[in-house]
Enzyme design. Structure first.
Site, PDB file in Angstrom:
ATOM      1  N   VAL A  73       0.966  -3.507 -15.279  1.00 28.05           N
ATOM      2  CA  VAL A  73       1.004  -2.056 -15.464  1.00 28.05           C
ATOM      3  C   VAL A  73       2.419  -1.599 -15.817  1.00 28.05           C
ATOM      4  O   VAL A  73       2.625  -0.781 -16.722  1.00 28.05           O
ATOM      5  CB  VAL A  73       0.500  -1.334 -14.203  1.00 28.05           C
ATOM      6  CG1 VAL A  73       0.595   0.189 -14.389  1.00 28.05           C
ATOM      7  CG2 VAL A  73      -0.943  -1.727 -13.895  1.00 28.05           C
ATOM      8  N   LYS A 100      -2.225   2.552  -4.021  1.00 26.44           N
ATOM      9  CA  LYS A 100      -3.295   3.077  -3.162  1.00 26.44           C
ATOM     10  C   LYS A 100      -3.172   2.589  -1.721  1.00 26.44           C
ATOM     11  O   LYS A 100      -3.456   3.339  -0.785  1.00 26.44           O
ATOM     12  CB  LYS A 100      -4.658   2.704  -3.723  1.00 26.44           C
ATOM     13  CG  LYS A 100      -4.866   1.227  -3.954  1.00 26.44           C
ATOM     14  CD  LYS A 100      -6.198   0.955  -4.602  1.00 26.44           C
ATOM     15  CE  LYS A 100      -6.299  -0.500  -5.044  1.00 26.44           C
ATOM     16  NZ  LYS A 100      -5.458  -0.804  -6.214  1.00 26.44           N
ATOM     17  N   GLU A 132      -2.257   9.770  -9.566  1.00 28.48           N
ATOM     18  CA  GLU A 132      -3.548   9.670 -10.255  1.00 28.48           C
ATOM     19  C   GLU A 132      -4.006   8.232 -10.408  1.00 28.48           C
ATOM     20  O   GLU A 132      -5.185   7.916 -10.255  1.00 28.48           O
ATOM     21  CB  GLU A 132      -3.460  10.336 -11.637  1.00 28.48           C
ATOM     22  CG  GLU A 132      -4.776  10.374 -12.395  1.00 28.48           C
ATOM     23  CD  GLU A 132      -5.802  11.269 -11.720  1.00 28.48           C
ATOM     24  OE1 GLU A 132      -6.791  10.726 -11.167  1.00 28.48           O
ATOM     25  OE2 GLU A 132      -5.632  12.497 -11.732  1.00 28.48           O
ATOM     26  N   VAL A 155      -6.296   5.851  -7.767  1.00 26.61           N
ATOM     27  CA  VAL A 155      -7.745   5.905  -7.577  1.00 26.61           C
ATOM     28  C   VAL A 155      -8.425   5.883  -8.942  1.00 26.61           C
ATOM     29  O   VAL A 155      -8.191   6.751  -9.782  1.00 26.61           O
ATOM     30  CB  VAL A 155      -8.174   7.169  -6.820  1.00 26.61           C
ATOM     31  CG1 VAL A 155      -9.689   7.184  -6.623  1.00 26.61           C
ATOM     32  CG2 VAL A 155      -7.462   7.259  -5.474  1.00 26.61           C
ATOM     33  N   GLY A 195      -8.238   4.117 -11.678  1.00 26.73           N
ATOM     34  CA  GLY A 195      -7.559   3.828 -12.934  1.00 26.73           C
ATOM     35  C   GLY A 195      -7.332   5.054 -13.798  1.00 26.73           C
ATOM     36  O   GLY A 195      -6.669   6.009 -13.403  1.00 26.73           O
ATOM     37  N   GLY A 201     -10.523 -12.251 -15.370  1.00 20.63           N
ATOM     38  CA  GLY A 201      -9.404 -11.426 -14.944  1.00 20.63           C
ATOM     39  C   GLY A 201      -9.805 -10.159 -14.212  1.00 20.63           C
ATOM     40  O   GLY A 201      -8.963  -9.301 -13.933  1.00 20.63           O
ATOM     41  N   GLU A 254      -8.953 -11.058  -8.480  1.00 22.11           N
ATOM     42  CA  GLU A 254      -7.745 -11.825  -8.162  1.00 22.11           C
ATOM     43  C   GLU A 254      -8.117 -13.207  -7.630  1.00 22.11           C
ATOM     44  O   GLU A 254      -9.263 -13.454  -7.228  1.00 22.11           O
ATOM     45  CB  GLU A 254      -6.923 -11.072  -7.107  1.00 22.11           C
ATOM     46  CG  GLU A 254      -6.492  -9.688  -7.511  1.00 22.11           C
ATOM     47  CD  GLU A 254      -5.418  -9.687  -8.582  1.00 22.11           C
ATOM     48  OE1 GLU A 254      -4.777 -10.747  -8.776  1.00 22.11           O
ATOM     49  OE2 GLU A 254      -5.226  -8.644  -9.227  1.00 22.11           O
ATOM     50  N   ASP A 259     -10.282  -2.304  -0.779  1.00 20.18           N
ATOM     51  CA  ASP A 259      -9.723  -1.560  -1.904  1.00 20.18           C
ATOM     52  C   ASP A 259     -10.442  -0.217  -2.065  1.00 20.18           C
ATOM     53  O   ASP A 259      -9.801   0.829  -2.202  1.00 20.18           O
ATOM     54  CB  ASP A 259      -9.848  -2.393  -3.176  1.00 20.18           C
ATOM     55  CG  ASP A 259      -9.409  -1.637  -4.416  1.00 20.18           C
ATOM     56  OD1 ASP A 259      -8.203  -1.605  -4.700  1.00 20.18           O
ATOM     57  OD2 ASP A 259     -10.283  -1.070  -5.110  1.00 20.18           O
ATOM     58  N   LYS A 261      -9.069   3.900  -1.492  1.00 20.17           N
ATOM     59  CA  LYS A 261      -9.284   4.974  -2.446  1.00 20.17           C
ATOM     60  C   LYS A 261     -10.087   6.114  -1.817  1.00 20.17           C
ATOM     61  O   LYS A 261      -9.814   7.301  -2.056  1.00 20.17           O
ATOM     62  CB  LYS A 261      -9.994   4.433  -3.680  1.00 20.17           C
ATOM     63  CG  LYS A 261      -9.175   3.405  -4.444  1.00 20.17           C
ATOM     64  CD  LYS A 261     -10.006   2.702  -5.507  1.00 20.17           C
ATOM     65  CE  LYS A 261      -9.194   1.653  -6.232  1.00 20.17           C
ATOM     66  NZ  LYS A 261     -10.002   0.867  -7.199  1.00 20.17           N
TER      67      LYS A 261
END
Length: 434
Positions: free
Chosen positions: A18, A107, A131, A134, A136, A189, A192, A203, A207
């Site tokens: 990113v 997050k 932003e 949560v 993407g 991909g 993980e 995860d 969020k």
């Protein structure tokens, strides 16, 4: 900084997938960003753990530094993309204390330490945007914080983890078992090497905690969100869901209501049966979708790519543009609010529906015995489906209950397991979206 200032000094912390995409945009689209913000975004440094790590050629090597603290002290705007709790938390607090606004995609940090960071940003009169933390590229955070600020949100229901949605989608469409679908997600991909956070629901829980805080104006942390993952979902569960007109999705749910007469918030993450005609049932692959129910606006759906470097960087850069404008004009965006101060309710207070699959002795009177036990707990049965097994003298019952408290439904399952006529409780899934 006064209007008309020539530049905003920008620091990027972290240069992974990113971070590289964010740097690429800052470098390659500098003139366009200048036009959108009214100022030059001057990239003054990229903080990394090791400057020796090979990078994409777009990353200016002369801007790399391992002195992250020194970097944030000379920035007007800090973009935190390190992930994890520390040193990200300390660096964000350092940036805020130095008068810099912050954009983060972290997050896990917000779910655990959001209240501390929100309060620090408010006290310093700087922005804290998140932003990208949560869903993407899906603009649900800004939708809750700004577009729906004048409405009363009552419920959030969504698919907030692309990895698990891909796995469940492949199990449904291709008949794969969990381990095979997970391995495929890792090869592509989408998952993980260590998929624990995704497949155990952590995860999505992080969020959900962030969105619940925004939606209900009450501080909600990861500790307030019970999470159940998808490791135990089997092809038999998928097939059974299809027979009753459902698909299985990992859902994050946050709602406000009264529990035993007390107003509060209930947030949870778990796999659930969703009717095939519900819009969430058609969310395929690694995509995210979030339903927001509000008193005036009704039901809104936010849908889009929930992960990936390019998608996440889109959300980050949207926040960067908004924060830079505020730096230039001396303003501040609406912040997270905790004025409602509602209590997070215990999981057992939630009202839901169960689908219970059980193997029973195939003889007359069994269904009546099971129905009597369920009714004894104050739970009513909506439907019962019976099917024969290949094993002699064994049948399957699939029971769907009407809505009841989680505590009563859980106690019913415990009682069922004590009946002599029940060979095995095969699975228990909640039913949502009806």
């Amino acid at each position: 900084m006064n209007e008309g200032a020539q530049k905003v000094r920008v620091a990027v912390l972290g240069c992974g997938v990113v971070g590289t995409e964010v740097v690429r945009t800052l470098v390659e689209h500098a003139d366009e960003l200048h036009a959108r913000t009214g100022t030059r975004l001057d990239l003054v440094g990229i903080g990394v753990r090791s400057v020796a790590t090979p990078r994409d050629s777009v990353v200016p090597t002369d801007l790399l530094t391992e002195d992250l603290t020194g970097l944030v002290r000379r920035a007007d705007l800090v973009i935190e993309l390190l992930g994890g709790i520390e040193p990200a938390r300390a660096l964000i607090l350092e940036a805020i204390g130095s008068g810099a606004s912050v954009v983060t995609a972290n997050k896990a940090l917000l779910a655990q330490h959001g209240p501390q960071l929100y309060a620090a940003a408010d006290d310093a009169r700087v922005d804290l945007f998140f932003e990208a933390a949560v869903a993407g590229a899906v603009p649900v955070v800004r939708g809750l914080r700004e577009s729906l600020a004048g409405d009363r949100i009552t419920r959030i229901l969504g698919i907030m983890n692309g990895t698990t949605n891909y796995i469940l989608d492949e199990m449904t469409a291709s008949g794969l078992d969990f381990e095979t679908a997970l391995a495929q997600a890792q090869q592509l991909g989408y998952a993980e090497a260590d998929p624990t956070s995704d497949v155990e629901g952590l995860d999505a829980a992080a969020k959900a905690a962030i969105l619940a805080s925004l939606a209900f104006h009450s501080r909600t942390s990861l500790a307030d969100v019970p999470a159940q993952g998808i490791r135990d979902i089997t092809p038999a569960d998928i097939d059974s869901a299809a027979q009753t007109g459902h698909v299985i999705k990992l859902l994050a749910i946050a709602e406000v209501g009264r529990y035993d007469g007390t107003p509060g918030i209930a947030v949870r993450v778990h796999p659930a049966l969703v009717p095939t005609d519900h819009p969430l049932a058609s969310v395929r692959g690694p995509y995210n979708a979030v339903f927001v129910e509000a008193e005036a606006a009704g039901t809104l759906m936010f849908y889009g790519a929930g992960a990936g470097g390019v998608a996440t960087s889109s959300a980050v850069l949207g926040d960067v543009v908004a924060a830079a404008r505020n730096v230039v004009n001396g303003g501040k965006a609406p912040s997270e609010s905790a004025h409602a101060a509602l209590t997070s309710m215990p999981p057992e207070a939630v009202r839901t529906r169960y689908q219970i699959r059980i193997e029973v002795v195939d003889r007359p009177g069994v269904l009546a015995e099971v129905a009597a036990l369920v009714a004894g707990r104050g739970i009513s049965i909506e439907t019962v489906r019976q099917g024969a097994f290949d094993v002699d003298d064994v049948a399957e019952l699939v029971i769907v209950t009407h809505e009841g408290s989680e505590s009563a439904l859980a106690a019913t399952v415990v009682d069922l397991d004590t009946l002599d006529v029940i060979k095995r409780i095969t699975s228990i899934l909640r039913v949502e979206g009806n």
